[in-house]
Scaffold this motif. Structure first.
Motif, short mmCIF file in Angstrom:
data_model
loop_
_atom_site.label_atom_id
_atom_site.label_comp_id
_atom_site.label_asym_id
_atom_site.label_seq_id
_atom_site.Cartn_x
_atom_site.Cartn_y
_atom_site.Cartn_z
N LEU A 37 0.82 -1.20 0.00
CA LEU A 37 0.00 0.00 0.00
C LEU A 37 0.86 1.26 0.00
CD1 LEU A 37 -2.75 -1.16 2.53
CD2 LEU A 37 -3.02 -0.81 0.07
N ALA A 38 2.02 1.19 0.66
CA ALA A 38 2.93 2.33 0.66
C ALA A 38 3.48 2.57 -0.74
CB ALA A 38 4.08 2.08 1.64
N LEU A 40 1.96 1.90 -3.54
CA LEU A 40 0.88 2.45 -4.35
C LEU A 40 0.61 3.92 -4.04
CD1 LEU A 40 -1.55 -0.59 -4.14
CD2 LEU A 40 -0.70 0.39 -6.27
N SER A 41 0.77 4.30 -2.77
CA SER A 41 0.42 5.66 -2.37
C SER A 41 1.58 6.64 -2.43
CB SER A 41 -0.15 5.66 -0.94
OG SER A 41 0.84 5.21 -0.01
N SER A 42 2.82 6.14 -2.28
CA SER A 42 3.94 7.07 -2.21
C SER A 42 5.17 6.64 -2.99
CB SER A 42 4.34 7.29 -0.74
OG SER A 42 4.70 6.06 -0.13
N ARG A 145 2.15 1.94 -11.33
CA ARG A 145 1.25 2.89 -10.69
C ARG A 145 1.94 3.49 -9.46
NH1 ARG A 145 -4.54 0.69 -8.83
NH2 ARG A 145 -4.46 -0.15 -10.95
N GLY A 146 1.51 4.68 -9.08
CA GLY A 146 2.08 5.36 -7.92
C GLY A 146 2.72 6.67 -8.32
N ALA A 212 -6.75 -0.48 -2.32
CA ALA A 212 -6.55 0.87 -2.84
C ALA A 212 -7.74 1.30 -3.70
CB ALA A 212 -5.26 0.94 -3.65
N GLU A 215 -10.64 2.15 -1.35
CA GLU A 215 -10.39 3.41 -0.64
C GLU A 215 -10.58 4.62 -1.55
OE1 GLU A 215 -6.45 2.91 0.93
OE2 GLU A 215 -7.19 2.11 2.83
N ALA A 216 -10.28 4.43 -2.85
CA ALA A 216 -10.43 5.52 -3.80
C ALA A 216 -11.87 5.65 -4.32
CB ALA A 216 -9.47 5.33 -4.98
#
Length: 255
Positions: A37-38, A40-42, A145-146, A212, A215-216
């Protein structure tokens, strides 16, 4: 033995699905899921989406698709992508898609199980159009992605070109799709990408991608919507053009 995906991307880049002795996927641990998840997000995440892949070749390929979908695919340039919906004459969703444009062909990335339906649909309406649709079972598709996906895609292009590796890369908003020429090349891709200096790439699990997505607030075909829904019910307004020419089901969708 050592799981194949861990071997492909190294022990510090785990996250892809591992298989148990009975052939079932092993869920990621809590630590692996957090790292996925990290990424994907950062960071930068490498995803191998579950999808049907249909290759379209011929000079009329975009014109044919444009008459059957909600997006204006005529404007898509080689090396880019566009998403939308195939609709029935009643304006209901037949399938959603991502169209990846190459120089001499394009690929439709479709929900699992809809590839043959869409191929038959295209055949029904192509009439005299110069288009050939073929299920592309010999390719694997990957997505970067990301927030660091662009850096990785640039570095990957240089790295893979330097090694004479044939892969099509298509930009799709903030993400990038990679299409190696053959499934064997997919194995080479997962081995070569991490060798780029400072790529910081992690191959992530389907579980993390699903979290993800939820959440989106992104809806998925076959899970959150189906052939009983209209495109507008998915919340994906950008995938419906109200200014393009006619397409199957347009009057109902517009109304």
């Amino acid at each position: 033995g050592e799981p194949r995906h861990d071997r492909d991307l190294g022990p510090d880049r785990r996250g892809a699905a591992r298989m148990s002795a009975n052939g079932l996927p092993v869920p990621p641990s809590a630590d692996e899921l957090a790292a996925d998840l990290a990424a994907l997000s950062s960071g930068a995440a490498l995803i191998e989406p579950a999808a049907d892949l249909l290759e379209l070749a011929g000079p009329d390929r975009l014109r044919l698709v444009n008459g059957l979908v909600t997006a204006d695919v005529k404007v898509v340039a080689p090396g880019s992508a566009i998403s939308g919906f195939f609709t029935t004459g009643q304006g209901k969703i037949l399938a959603d898609f991502q169209l990846l444009a190459g120089t001499e062909s394009c690929w439709l990335v479709l929900p699992v199980g809809t590839g043959e339906t869409i191929r038959t649909h295209l055949e029904k309406y192509k009439v005299a159009s110069r288009v050939e649709g073929t299920p592309d079972v010999d390719r694997r598709i990957f997505e970067l992605r990301g927030p660091r996906a662009g850096e990785v895609a640039t570095a990957a292009t240089e790295l893979l070109s330097a090694e004479d590796f044939e892969v099509t890369i298509c930009a799709a908003g903030g993400s990038f799709f990679l299409l190696p020429k053959a499934s064997a090349s997919g194995e080479q891709l997962t081995q070569r990408l991490p060798r780029g200096e400072g790529l910081g790439l992690r191959r992530v699990s389907a579980a993390a991608v699903g979290i993800a997505r939820v959440e989106a607030g992104e809806l998925a075909f076959g899970i959150d919507f189906s052939g009983e829904n209209f495109p507008q019910e998915t919340g994906r307004d950008a995938d419906v053009s109200y200014t393009k020419g006619c397409y199957l089901g347009q009057e109902v969708v517009a109304r």
